[in-house]
Design a protein around this motif. Structure first.
Motif, PDB file in Angstrom:
ATOM      1  N   HIS A 102       3.158  -1.831 -11.451  1.00  0.00           N
ATOM      2  CA  HIS A 102       2.021  -2.552 -10.726  1.00  0.00           C
ATOM      3  C   HIS A 102       1.771  -2.009  -9.605  1.00  0.00           C
ATOM      4  CE1 HIS A 102       6.054  -4.002  -8.915  1.00  0.00           C
ATOM      5  NE2 HIS A 102       5.168  -4.297  -7.779  1.00  0.00           N
ATOM      6  N   LEU A 103       2.610  -1.135  -8.833  1.00  0.00           N
ATOM      7  CA  LEU A 103       2.291  -0.476  -7.546  1.00  0.00           C
ATOM      8  C   LEU A 103       1.415   0.939  -8.021  1.00  0.00           C
ATOM      9  CD1 LEU A 103       5.722  -0.259  -5.563  1.00  0.00           C
ATOM     10  CD2 LEU A 103       3.808  -1.659  -5.232  1.00  0.00           C
ATOM     11  N   PHE A 104       1.696   1.612  -8.959  1.00  0.00           N
ATOM     12  CA  PHE A 104       1.081   2.542  -9.476  1.00  0.00           C
ATOM     13  C   PHE A 104      -0.351   2.046  -9.531  1.00  0.00           C
ATOM     14  CE2 PHE A 104       5.115   4.691 -10.442  1.00  0.00           C
ATOM     15  CZ  PHE A 104       4.823   5.607  -9.832  1.00  0.00           C
ATOM     16  N   LEU A 111       2.636   2.384  -0.437  1.00  0.00           N
ATOM     17  CA  LEU A 111       3.355   3.706  -0.343  1.00  0.00           C
ATOM     18  C   LEU A 111       4.914   3.417   0.070  1.00  0.00           C
ATOM     19  CD1 LEU A 111       0.905   6.203   1.120  1.00  0.00           C
ATOM     20  CD2 LEU A 111       2.203   6.382  -1.186  1.00  0.00           C
ATOM     21  N   GLU A 112       5.224   2.527   1.178  1.00  0.00           N
ATOM     22  CA  GLU A 112       6.422   2.009   1.816  1.00  0.00           C
ATOM     23  C   GLU A 112       7.370   1.383   0.429  1.00  0.00           C
ATOM     24  OE1 GLU A 112       6.094  -0.452   4.967  1.00  0.00           O
ATOM     25  OE2 GLU A 112       5.095   1.456   6.402  1.00  0.00           O
ATOM     26  N   LEU A 113       6.568   0.558  -0.336  1.00  0.00           N
ATOM     27  CA  LEU A 113       7.293  -0.061  -1.326  1.00  0.00           C
ATOM     28  C   LEU A 113       7.835   1.198  -2.694  1.00  0.00           C
ATOM     29  CD1 LEU A 113       5.310  -3.238  -2.041  1.00  0.00           C
ATOM     30  CD2 LEU A 113       7.448  -3.129  -1.279  1.00  0.00           C
ATOM     31  N   LEU A 114       7.002   1.954  -2.563  1.00  0.00           N
ATOM     32  CA  LEU A 114       7.164   2.950  -3.534  1.00  0.00           C
ATOM     33  C   LEU A 114       8.317   3.718  -2.909  1.00  0.00           C
ATOM     34  CD1 LEU A 114       6.602   4.592  -6.293  1.00  0.00           C
ATOM     35  CD2 LEU A 114       4.702   5.876  -4.984  1.00  0.00           C
ATOM     36  N   MET A 115       8.222   4.298  -1.744  1.00  0.00           N
ATOM     37  CA  MET A 115       9.304   5.095  -1.370  1.00  0.00           C
ATOM     38  C   MET A 115      10.624   4.342  -1.294  1.00  0.00           C
ATOM     39  SD  MET A 115       7.842   7.863  -1.103  1.00  0.00           S
ATOM     40  CE  MET A 115       9.076   8.688  -0.304  1.00  0.00           C
TER      41      MET A 115
END
Length: 181
Positions: A172-174, A113-117
């Protein structure tokens, strides 16, 4: 009164004569502490049944059999108690492993989530605001449009562009994020 005294004396004589042998016998199978308890319990039961009035050969055989059976009962009971304790210990270990697995999952999800944010922060300012209102606060496009003074179509276009950007730069994060949820 004299009969009671004779009975007590007879019982004491038998106890003093056989208890040490029975303690050694029971001590071969159970710890000394439990051996004492077993032998004393056998003598108490025999007192109630007045078996000590039997001939010595029969009495000796009955005492050994009673102590042997009491040892077997004790060992079976101890075995069952140990099995219960072992099951509880195993269950505690499994629960602990589950806790660590779920905490790892939470840390991993938090990192994702931190990477996504961070990727959301790369969006234009208006796109960031619309994305946060929609996906973090759960607002509908019409509510966001009303709050920001935009048309619903503009909000939908901004969300669409934001999602395209995020899919392109962190697909890839999703995958990881939604497989953990």
């Amino acid at each position: 009164m004299e009969v009671k005294d004779q009975t007590t004396n007879c019982y004491q004589r038998i106890y003093m004569e056989y208890a040490p042998m029975l303690l050694r016998f029971a001590g071969k199978f159970v710890s000394g502490f439990f051996a004492e308890d077993i032998v004393h319990d056998v003598f108490l039961k025999l007192w109630d049944k007045q078996v000590f009035l039997l001939p010595d050969d029969d009495l000796k055989r009955i005492l050994y059999i009673a102590v042997r059976n009491a040892c077997i009962d004790h060992l079976r009971r101890s075995n069952m108690e140990q099995e219960i304790l072992d099951r509880r210990a195993i269950q505690l270990k499994l629960d602990e492993l589950d806790y660590f697995e779920s905490s790892d999952e939470l840390f991993m999800r938090k990192d994702l989530l931190e990477l996504l944010m961070k990727k959301v922060e790369e969006l234009p300012e208006r796109g960031q605001e619309i994305f946060r209102l929609s996906y973090l606060e759960g607002m509908k496009a019409a509510e966001i449009a009303e709050q920001l003074g935009l048309s619903v179509r503009t909000v939908e276009n901004q969300l669409y562009r934001s999602l395209l950007y995020l899919r392109k730069h962190c697909s890839h994060l999703f995958f990881y994020l939604f497989t953990l949820i």
